[in-house]
Design a protein around this motif. Structure first.
Motif, short mmCIF file in Angstrom:
data_model
loop_
_atom_site.label_atom_id
_atom_site.label_comp_id
_atom_site.label_asym_id
_atom_site.label_seq_id
_atom_site.Cartn_x
_atom_site.Cartn_y
_atom_site.Cartn_z
N ASP A 246 35.01 42.09 53.66
CA ASP A 246 35.57 42.60 52.59
C ASP A 246 36.03 41.39 51.86
N TRP A 247 36.83 40.12 52.32
CA TRP A 247 37.07 38.95 51.65
C TRP A 247 35.92 38.41 50.67
N ILE A 248 34.81 38.32 51.46
CA ILE A 248 33.68 37.81 50.65
C ILE A 248 33.03 38.51 49.52
N SER A 249 33.04 39.94 49.75
CA SER A 249 32.80 40.84 48.68
C SER A 249 33.63 40.68 47.58
N LYS A 250 34.98 40.81 47.68
CA LYS A 250 35.82 40.52 46.75
C LYS A 250 35.77 39.25 45.77
N ARG A 251 35.42 38.28 46.61
CA ARG A 251 35.45 36.85 45.89
C ARG A 251 34.05 36.87 45.02
N THR A 252 33.15 37.44 45.84
CA THR A 252 31.69 37.58 45.19
C THR A 252 31.89 38.40 43.92
N LEU A 253 32.53 39.41 44.00
CA LEU A 253 32.76 40.53 42.67
C LEU A 253 33.49 39.61 41.62
N ALA A 254 34.65 38.92 41.81
CA ALA A 254 35.42 38.33 40.92
C ALA A 254 34.50 37.23 40.23
N VAL A 255 33.77 36.51 41.04
CA VAL A 255 33.01 35.29 40.54
C VAL A 255 31.86 35.78 39.91
N SER A 256 31.26 36.88 39.97
CA SER A 256 29.92 37.66 39.44
C SER A 256 30.93 37.90 37.92
N LYS A 257 31.71 38.51 37.86
CA LYS A 257 32.52 39.08 36.47
C LYS A 257 32.83 37.74 35.93
N ASN A 258 33.11 36.85 36.40
CA ASN A 258 33.53 35.40 35.60
C ASN A 258 32.27 34.89 35.01
N LEU A 259 31.17 35.03 35.83
CA LEU A 259 29.98 34.23 35.29
C LEU A 259 29.34 35.05 34.33
N LEU A 260 29.50 36.47 34.24
CA LEU A 260 28.90 37.28 33.48
C LEU A 260 29.52 37.17 31.97
N ILE A 261 30.92 36.98 32.13
CA ILE A 261 31.61 36.84 30.76
C ILE A 261 31.51 35.56 29.96
N SER A 262 31.71 34.54 30.97
CA SER A 262 32.06 33.12 30.45
C SER A 262 30.80 32.24 30.60
N PHE A 285 25.03 46.15 44.26
CA PHE A 285 26.35 45.70 44.85
C PHE A 285 27.51 45.78 43.66
N PHE A 286 27.06 45.28 42.42
CA PHE A 286 28.13 45.19 41.14
C PHE A 286 28.29 46.84 40.82
N LYS A 287 27.42 47.46 40.75
CA LYS A 287 27.45 48.75 40.36
C LYS A 287 28.39 49.72 41.44
N LYS A 288 28.30 49.24 42.54
CA LYS A 288 28.91 50.10 43.62
C LYS A 288 30.41 49.88 43.51
N HIS A 289 30.75 48.56 42.85
CA HIS A 289 32.27 48.28 43.19
C HIS A 289 32.80 48.29 41.56
N THR A 290 31.90 48.61 40.58
CA THR A 290 32.41 48.59 39.20
C THR A 290 32.12 49.82 38.30
N GLN A 291 31.11 50.53 39.01
CA GLN A 291 30.43 51.68 38.38
C GLN A 291 29.66 51.35 36.95
N LEU A 292 29.50 50.16 36.95
CA LEU A 292 28.73 49.55 35.71
C LEU A 292 27.73 48.80 36.27
N SER A 293 26.39 48.62 35.48
CA SER A 293 25.31 47.41 35.78
C SER A 293 25.85 46.19 35.42
N PRO A 294 25.56 45.00 35.71
CA PRO A 294 25.94 43.68 35.35
C PRO A 294 25.70 43.64 33.94
#
Length: 303
Positions: A246-262, A285-294
């Motif tokens: 769970d901890w790994i998934s949460k940080r993976t999601l946060a970092v992926s969002k950061n990389l997509l935006i910045s 993975f990304f769509k499962k947690h955000t309901q959006l594609s990267p």
């Protein structure tokens, strides 16, 4: 700095020059028998097993991580896997030590050992002083366990497991009825702190490096912390309410969002940076947690 020795129960037997025929999951020993020369100072250990020490007549000091715990006669003490520990014996006339693995606890004591006995994950455990009446109960139990340990029975482990279950229930009744693993995890869990530090460092590397990375798994953190993966996951789950994954998934999601935006990294590049073997796995993975594609997330958050 003195070298830290990593110990299994069989390593303990080797250190004490005691015979054994196979890897051990449970043992009970008389401390005066294994340490006839007093005073005694142990090496610094990081054991992968539990230890339960009953001191009827003796004194000394236990060192656990950065803590110092003097003990005397009439005390019960336990340590769990993973901690840096050592001990000094000033007197040792009558005392026992039981060592056993998590595997033994799960197979022979209780399959959900940490749910039934969450105090086994407690990290800061000073020796517990017992009244004479209570100590006699524990003393009788230890002697019964020692008697069964010396027998050669096809049901030996089950018998020892059931007897140790009584022992754990007695400890829970006397000292640990109100133990709250989450509270300890929020306050002073060294394992939780170390895990979070490693987690942040690993994902900081992901952000800073351009090359691809391996996907982080429980065993990666367990290896860094010198803990069994099952034990590490039990500690993290009991003290944070979330598993290591769970901890790994949460940080993976946060970092992926950061990389997509910045950054201008493509979804494929981000997938490989985060250790996904295929970009499609990252997209799912990304769509499962955000309901959006990267791609849709990047577009909706474009500055």
């Amino acid at each position: 700095m003195e070298k830290i020795v990593h110990h299994k129960i069989s390593d303990l037997y080797k250190t004490l020059s005691l015979p054994f025929e196979q890897e051990l999951d449970f043992t009970i020993l008389s401390i005066p028998d294994i340490h006839p020369q007093i005073p005694f100072k142990s090496p610094i250990l990081q054991a992968d097993y539990f230890s339960f020490i009953l001191t009827k007549d003796g004194s000394g000091v236990y060192y656990l991580d950065d803590n110092r715990f003097p003990f005397g006669s009439g005390t019960v003490y336990f340590t769990n896997p993973g901690h840096i520990k050592s001990y000094e014996l000033n007197e040792s006339n009558d005392a026992y030590i039981i060592t056993l693995t998590e595997n033994f606890l799960r197979e022979n004591v209780h399959s959900e050992i940490y749910s039934e006995f969450p105090f086994l994950l407690a990290e800061i455990v000073p020796p517990q002083k017992l009244s004479q009446t209570d100590f006699e109960e524990f003393d009788i139990l230890y002697k019964q366990i020692e008697t069964e340990f010396k027998k050669d029975s096809k049901y030996k482990n089950k018998i020892l497991g059931h007897m140790f279950l009584v022992f754990l229930l007695k400890i829970k009744e006397k000292f640990w009825l109100d133990y709250d693993a989450i509270e300890e995890g929020n306050r002073n869990s060294q394992i939780v702190r170390s895990f979070k530090q490693i987690l942040e460092a690993e994902f900081r590397n992901v952000m800073e490096k351009k090359q691809n990375n391996d996907k982080l798994q429980v065993q990666d953190f367990a290896k860094r912390l010198n803990l069994h993966p099952n034990y590490l996951n039990s500690v993290i789950k009991s003290k944070t309410g979330r598993t290591v994954n769970d901890w790994i998934s949460k940080r993976t999601l946060a970092v992926s969002k950061n990389l997509l935006i910045s950054t201008s990294c493509s979804s494929k590049e981000i997938a490989y940076k985060l250790g996904f073997s295929e970009p499609t796995h990252f997209s799912r993975f990304f769509k499962k947690h955000t309901q959006l594609s990267p791609g849709a997330y990047r577009k909706s958050n474009k500055l």
